[in-house]
Design an enzyme around this catalytic site. Sequence first.
Site, short mmCIF file in Angstrom:
data_model
loop_
_atom_site.label_atom_id
_atom_site.label_comp_id
_atom_site.label_asym_id
_atom_site.label_seq_id
_atom_site.Cartn_x
_atom_site.Cartn_y
_atom_site.Cartn_z
NE ARG A 131 7.99 -8.68 7.94
CZ ARG A 131 7.80 -7.38 7.71
NH1 ARG A 131 8.74 -6.66 7.13
NH2 ARG A 131 6.67 -6.80 8.05
CE LYS B 210 7.47 0.04 7.41
NZ LYS B 210 6.91 -1.30 7.52
#
Length: 353
Positions: A128, A35
Amino acid sequence: MFPRVNIKLDALTQNASILRNYLEEKGISTVAVTKVFGADRQLVEAYHKGGITQFADARIENLRRIDQEYGTRMLLRIPMLSEVPDVVRYSDSSLQSELIMIEAIDQEAGRQGVRHQIILMVDLGDLREGIFYEKDLYDIAARIVQLENLDWIGLGTNLTCYGGVLPTDENLNRLADLAEGLRGRFGIELPVLSGGNSSSLYVTERTKNPRWNQLRIGEALALGTEAAFGERFIGLNTDAFTLEAEIIERKIKPSVPIGQVEKNAFGESPVFLDRGDRVRLIVAVGRQDVDADDLVPEDPCLEILGASSDHMILDAGDCIESGFQVGDTIRFSMNYRAVLRAFTSAYVSRNYI
Ligand SMILES: *Cc1c(COP(=O)(O)O)cnc(C)c1O
């Protein structure tokens, strides 16, 4: 075309090969995370040359760019319900934490006549993504084992991303213990224990027989650093990426603005040190491309003073001898955020070396 990122493909291939072999000796497989450079095809190929056969990205758009002949594709970000058909179409496996999503993926896989692998995310404290309470884990597990089109291949976790919680032997062993419990209860294999990202490298180095057998690695492969303390890891190359921008003004000016100083274009109140008249350079790169804070000029006598959307200002007061001229270029080393931003900006070109 400037600004541009210079990319040393050989350095990336070497990083892939070194890290993959290092982890393999510890019984851990390397999933390369793409990414930070938007799964740029040439960089994916460079990793593949270094022996990488598993790739992962947070965005479907990026996964689509990864040629299947290079290896398998994992979707890293827990998906959106609105992208389920593409998740099944363009990834072989995905990270999951919500039953409603897992059921939707199962149905879609059935519709497309394919199987899809999932790794269930466990939150070990970073807060998260992932299932936090053990009871919830068993509830969701009881449903997943009934689904027909999914292969539930393991548990995963992610640390140091939101809460900054460090991976340790202790929290990562909890992942392995949870998997043991689930195997016993449901009679399943759960072969994959995905122990996190580049921040798990330092524990892996210190642990004799790690119980996790997969890591999803972005930063260390690209930048050469582990992500817990930002240290260079096992001699990996840290200079694969540099940003290069062109000088468009060189003038001697005072070091403190003239007139009443208010907020700048970004609502910030800059502070100035009076060093008298200095050589100042403007280079054609700005906040649309990258944040000045994430760059360091390779030439030690240059200092970044600040940047607006399209201009970066440098002090070259100590470099009068080196005689920078309009039209020359200046190179900067880049941190993770700088690489991410530069590969996302439509205004930064790519120079493969
Ligand atoms: C970005 C990401 C990674 C890779 O992180 P690095 O610190 O770059 O190694 C791994 N897993 C997930 C879920 C991610 O979002």
